[in-house]
Design an enzyme around this catalytic site. Structure first.
Site, PDB file in Angstrom:
ATOM      1  CB  CYS A  92      61.701 126.360 108.354  1.00 38.02           C
ATOM      2  SG  CYS A  92      60.448 127.219 108.435  1.00 38.02           S
ATOM      3  CD  GLU A 131      63.510 116.490 108.220  1.00 44.34           C
ATOM      4  OE1 GLU A 131      63.129 115.830 108.926  1.00 44.34           O
ATOM      5  OE2 GLU A 131      63.513 116.915 107.043  1.00 44.34           O
ATOM      6  NE  ARG A 175      67.026 114.883 112.675  1.00 45.64           N
ATOM      7  CZ  ARG A 175      67.923 115.960 113.430  1.00 45.64           C
ATOM      8  NH1 ARG A 175      68.864 114.921 114.327  1.00 45.64           N
ATOM      9  NH2 ARG A 175      68.794 117.195 111.923  1.00 45.64           N
ATOM     10  NE  ARG A 177      64.376 117.836 111.802  1.00 45.24           N
ATOM     11  CZ  ARG A 177      64.520 117.335 113.048  1.00 45.24           C
ATOM     12  NH1 ARG A 177      63.944 117.333 113.973  1.00 45.24           N
ATOM     13  NH2 ARG A 177      65.985 117.824 112.999  1.00 45.24           N
TER      14      ARG A 177
END
Length: 333
Positions: A92, A131, A175, A177
């Site tokens: 990102c 993702e 986690r 995502r």
């Protein structure tokens, strides 16, 4: 003729299609192949991969028998074979905010997302799955995520997105995502539901751990003193920005660039390489090439394999149903 996609006849046809015609994918920003593993487990076939990090590429080769191609910015679309699904756990980067003078079409220039956009435009696959970290949805007050979705839609894709948590897919790791899926045709697609069969820390922690993983007594005592509550062992603690230590019966998200003592088992030791891989749902025979630091970096940059597999199964099911629908239309049914 009305087509019931849940009739026995259609289900049998779907099974035959999965057996006869494998759905292919490409693995961009491949890392150590976590996304590939998930889609292979669901029945997909990888026909191309790309990863610029040489150490991650070595690990990829050790497990898949092929070196991924290098920097995607230097790979022409014509060098990529035809495929059905584009997969990418892309980095990102901040998106530039460009005014009317430059035009909306230039908003992704200079970012790695632009490479995904370029390949989707040139190769026109049936679907994609991207993702990224959950915070992508909030980056730059949501502007970054909005630009991504609009650009994907402008390529003619029906786009779906949802934040999923590895804890809901059988792993003792929190986690979260953002998963973005797109299809060239409108399909019957839903993100997977949480599963009930879940592993615990006891299931993934090793016994007889080498003493090299244990921290100094001073570190152990400091963590223990600052721990906000006591819970039964085994647990894993991490230190937040304020210095507080909170134990959980699961791991916080593995991080590639975290300090050596970011996560400690029972405030006593670091995770082993095998334990880190298990927290991400990798196979028991998966091999990491390189040092402990490289393992932490590579596994921390990867994905929860069972979560990806669950998404992959829903995507492949949707694509197979679409292909069945199209075959009936071609026959005039």
């Amino acid at each position: 003729m009305t087509i019931d996609l849940f009739s026995n006849t259609i289900l049998e046809q779907r099974k035959k299609q999965i057996l006869i015609q494998k759905i292919t994918f490409i693995d961009l920003f491949a890392g150590i192949g976590g996304i590939r593993l998930g889609f292979e487990k669901a029945g997909g076939v990888c026909v191309f991969s790309s990863e610029w990090d040489k150490e991650a590429a070595r690990t990829y080769f050790a497990n898949f028998g092929e070196y991924p191609k290098g920097d995607i910015t230097k790979i022409l679309s014509s060098e990529i074979p035809s495929f059905d699904i584009l997969l990418a756990g892309f980095p990102c980067q901040p998106f530039s905010i460009i005014g009317d003078k430059e035009g909306f079409k230039h908003e992704t220039q200079g970012t790695l997302f632009f490479e995904i956009e370029r390949i989707l435009k040139d190769k026109n696959p049936k679907a994609f799955m991207l993702e990224n970290v959950r915070n992508l949805t909030a980056h730059n007050q949501g502007h970054t995520f909005k630009v991504i979705i609009l650009h994907l839609q402008s390529l003619g894709y029906f786009v779906y997105s949802k934040v999923l948590n590895a804890l809901d897919f059988g792993l003792p790791q929190k986690r979260e995502r953002i998963i973005i899926c797109g299809f060239k045709e409108k399909v019957n697609f839903d993100f997977p539901l949480p599963i009930h069969d879940k592993k615990t820390l006891k299931d993934i922690l090793e016994s007889n751990v080498d003493k090299k993983y244990y921290v100094k007594d001073s570190i152990k005592q400091s963590r223990q003193k600052r721990m906000k509550k006591n819970i039964a062992k085994p647990y894993i603690t991490h230190e937040n920005v304020g210095g507080s230590i909170t134990p959980h019966h699961y791991s916080c998200a593995l991080r590639a660039g975290a300090s050596a003592n970011y996560l400690l088992v029972n405030n006593e030791r670091r995770l082993t390489e095998k334990e880190m891989l298990r927290l991400q749902g990798f196979p028991e025979d998966y091999k990491i090439i390189g040092s402990y630091t490289q393992c932490k970096h590579q596994v921390g940059n990867s994905v929860p394999v069972p979560l990806i597999e669950a998404v992959a199964r829903e995507m492949l099911k949707a694509l197979c149903e679409m292909q069945i629908q199209n075959s009936f239309k071609e026959k005039g049914c």
